[in-house]
Scaffold this motif. Structure first.
Motif, short mmCIF file in Angstrom:
data_model
loop_
_atom_site.label_atom_id
_atom_site.label_comp_id
_atom_site.label_asym_id
_atom_site.label_seq_id
_atom_site.Cartn_x
_atom_site.Cartn_y
_atom_site.Cartn_z
N GLY A 311 0.84 -1.19 0.00
CA GLY A 311 0.00 0.00 0.00
C GLY A 311 0.87 1.24 0.00
O GLY A 311 1.76 1.39 -0.84
N GLU A 312 0.67 2.12 0.97
CA GLU A 312 1.47 3.34 1.08
C GLU A 312 2.64 3.17 2.05
O GLU A 312 3.40 4.09 2.28
N GLU A 313 2.74 1.99 2.63
CA GLU A 313 3.80 1.74 3.60
C GLU A 313 5.03 1.15 2.91
O GLU A 313 4.93 0.17 2.15
N THR A 314 6.21 1.75 3.14
CA THR A 314 7.47 1.29 2.56
C THR A 314 8.45 0.96 3.68
O THR A 314 8.65 1.77 4.60
N ASP A 315 9.04 -0.20 3.60
CA ASP A 315 10.00 -0.64 4.61
C ASP A 315 11.29 -1.02 3.91
O ASP A 315 11.33 -1.97 3.13
N TYR A 316 12.36 -0.25 4.18
CA TYR A 316 13.65 -0.56 3.58
C TYR A 316 14.34 -1.65 4.40
O TYR A 316 14.53 -1.51 5.60
N HIS A 317 14.69 -2.71 3.70
CA HIS A 317 15.31 -3.89 4.30
C HIS A 317 14.47 -4.38 5.48
O HIS A 317 14.81 -4.19 6.65
N PRO A 318 13.35 -5.03 5.17
CA PRO A 318 12.44 -5.51 6.23
C PRO A 318 13.13 -6.49 7.17
O PRO A 318 14.09 -7.18 6.78
N PRO A 319 12.66 -6.58 8.41
CA PRO A 319 13.27 -7.49 9.40
C PRO A 319 13.24 -8.94 8.91
O PRO A 319 12.31 -9.37 8.23
N SER A 320 14.28 -9.68 9.25
CA SER A 320 14.40 -11.06 8.77
C SER A 320 13.27 -11.96 9.30
O SER A 320 12.89 -12.94 8.65
N GLU A 321 12.71 -11.60 10.47
CA GLU A 321 11.65 -12.46 11.04
C GLU A 321 10.26 -12.13 10.49
O GLU A 321 9.29 -12.87 10.74
N ALA A 322 10.15 -11.03 9.71
CA ALA A 322 8.85 -10.65 9.15
C ALA A 322 8.43 -11.63 8.06
O ALA A 322 9.25 -12.11 7.28
N LEU A 323 7.12 -11.92 8.00
CA LEU A 323 6.60 -12.86 7.01
C LEU A 323 6.33 -12.15 5.70
O LEU A 323 5.89 -10.99 5.66
N VAL A 324 6.62 -12.86 4.59
CA VAL A 324 6.30 -12.35 3.26
C VAL A 324 4.79 -12.44 3.08
O VAL A 324 4.18 -13.47 3.41
N THR A 325 4.20 -11.37 2.57
CA THR A 325 2.75 -11.31 2.43
C THR A 325 2.37 -11.18 0.96
O THR A 325 3.00 -10.42 0.22
N GLY A 326 1.35 -11.91 0.55
CA GLY A 326 0.89 -11.84 -0.82
C GLY A 326 0.38 -10.47 -1.18
O GLY A 326 -0.28 -9.79 -0.37
N GLY A 327 0.67 -10.02 -2.39
CA GLY A 327 0.22 -8.73 -2.87
C GLY A 327 1.18 -7.59 -2.64
O GLY A 327 1.05 -6.53 -3.26
N GLU A 328 2.17 -7.77 -1.79
CA GLU A 328 3.14 -6.69 -1.56
C GLU A 328 4.24 -6.74 -2.61
O GLU A 328 4.49 -7.76 -3.25
N THR A 329 4.89 -5.59 -2.79
CA THR A 329 5.98 -5.47 -3.76
C THR A 329 7.31 -5.49 -3.02
O THR A 329 7.48 -4.79 -2.02
N ILE A 330 8.25 -6.29 -3.53
CA ILE A 330 9.57 -6.36 -2.90
C ILE A 330 10.64 -6.11 -3.96
O ILE A 330 10.45 -6.37 -5.14
N ALA A 331 11.78 -5.56 -3.50
CA ALA A 331 12.95 -5.34 -4.36
C ALA A 331 14.06 -6.25 -3.87
O ALA A 331 14.37 -6.28 -2.67
N ILE A 332 14.65 -7.00 -4.81
CA ILE A 332 15.66 -8.01 -4.46
C ILE A 332 16.96 -7.69 -5.16
O ILE A 332 17.00 -7.44 -6.37
N LEU A 333 18.04 -7.71 -4.39
CA LEU A 333 19.38 -7.50 -4.94
C LEU A 333 20.14 -8.82 -4.91
O LEU A 333 20.21 -9.48 -3.86
N GLY A 334 20.72 -9.19 -6.05
CA GLY A 334 21.49 -10.43 -6.09
C GLY A 334 21.92 -10.77 -7.50
O GLY A 334 21.69 -10.01 -8.44
#
Length: 361
Positions: A311-334
């Motif tokens: 939504g309107e919430e942006t989290d840079y480098h989310p915590p490792s224990e946070a669960l991945v949620t369907g529908g959200e956008t993520i940016a991956i470096l690798g």
């Protein structure tokens, strides 16, 4: 990093330096002119001794010769033919040596761009902690645009520039030295001893390497970025010389492959010799990713999740224990291959546990 100088301040200093260099170019004609009227004046005084129009001394002879040069003789026309000749010869000498020289000096002084190379060298001499770009082809020009857009001072060296790219570069007020970068005098003119980095973008691997080695010899602390076509050669150069060697094929090939595979991915950047991409991914609620934490994603696929947006919430480098949620956008470096595995996982439905672990009755 040093703060770039004011363009106006640099231009004023460059104009002053260029004017001095321009005067040096005309020191020859000016010296000949000076010798002509001094020598002519002394000779006129010597020949005038014993004549009705005898001068009072050598100084007056020099003054008379100078006024003759500008058609303003301050004495009467003499009767002696050998003195009369001065009235005709001195103005002619003045016109040839002085008038023409002043006209040329004025034309060059007020139209400095007509002396493209000299003016570019004068401007480059005012740069410090700048970047030197060798090669103004299409890749070099794109590099120049990107450096200019982020406020970097750039000096370009190109032996045979494209007229259109040259004019566009000059329109950005970027000095372009039209000369051979393999010559040490050219590198000196570009300020390689004061430069922070040199980028070599020509299509000649051998030339790029020769210039890179010369630049590092002049300035051991300069950062060297070399365009090399062969990936293995680029890797070997990076290990042996410590240059940042970039293979055109290794950079462009992943971009082509990613586009063909339908991946939304940036061009790779080199991190410790490895090409790394940044990819955008919308998590599918029906995939296997929502069953994982971000720490598990990073560990399983050897990637780094640098951003999560819901939504309107942006989290840079989310915590490792946070669960991945369907529908959200993520940016991956690798690396591209690892990112591809994540994207494939995002298309795979979770394994059904129905029928597993049933209790016996």
């Amino acid at each position: 990093m040093n703060r770039p100088r004011s363009p106006l301040s640099r231009r004023i200093r460059a104009t002053w330096r260029d004017s001095i260099l321009l005067l040096r170019e005309f020191i020859g004609p000016l010296s000949v002119f000076g010798l002509a009227f001094i020598g002519g004046g002394l000779l006129y005084y010597r020949l005038s001794v014993g004549t009705p129009g005898e001068l009072d001394g050598p100084a007056e002879g020099i003054y008379v010769a100078l006024t003759m040069t500008f058609f303003q003789a301050g004495i009467d026309f003499p009767h002696e033919p050998y003195l009369q000749a001065f009235f005709f010869l001195m103005p002619l000498i003045g016109f040839i040596l002085l008038a023409q020289g002043v006209a040329d000096f004025g034309a060059l002084f007020f139209n400095r761009r007509s002396r493209g190379k000299e003016w570019a060298m004068a401007v480059a001499s005012m740069y410090n902690d700048h970047i030197i770009l060798v090669g103004l082809g299409h890749l070099g020009f794109q590099v120049l645009l990107n450096l200019h857009n982020i406020g970097q001072d750039v000096v370009v060296i190109e032996q045979d520039p494209n007229a259109d790219l040259l004019s566009q570069s000059q329109a950005l007020d970027v000095p372009v030295i039209v000369d051979d970068a393999q010559r040490e005098v050219t590198l000196d003119a570009a300020g390689v001893a004061r430069a922070r980095a040199i980028v070599l973008c020509t299509q000649n691997d051998s030339l790029n390497m020769q210039v890179a080695v010369k630049a590092r010899a002049i300035n051991p602390n300069i950062e060297v970025v070399v365009r090399i076509f062969d990936y293995d050669f680029a890797s070997a150069i990076q290990k042996q010389f410590g240059f940042t060697a970039m293979s055109a094929s290794s950079i462009s090939a992943p971009s082509f492959a990613a586009a063909a595979a339908g991946m939304e991915m940036t061009r790779p950047i080199m991190i410790q010799g490895q090409p790394m991409n940044l990819a955008r991914l919308v998590v599918s609620a029906s995939s296997r990713l929502p069953s994982m934490t971000y720490g598990e994603v990073e560990k399983t696929f050897n990637v780094s999740v640098v951003l999560r947006q819901s939504g309107e919430e942006t989290d840079y480098h989310p915590p490792s224990e946070a669960l991945v949620t369907g529908g959200e956008t993520i940016a991956i470096l690798g690396e591209m291959t690892n990112i591809a595995k994540v994207m494939e996982y995002n298309k795979t439905a979770p394994v059904s546990k129905r029928g597993k672990g049933k209790r016996k009755t």
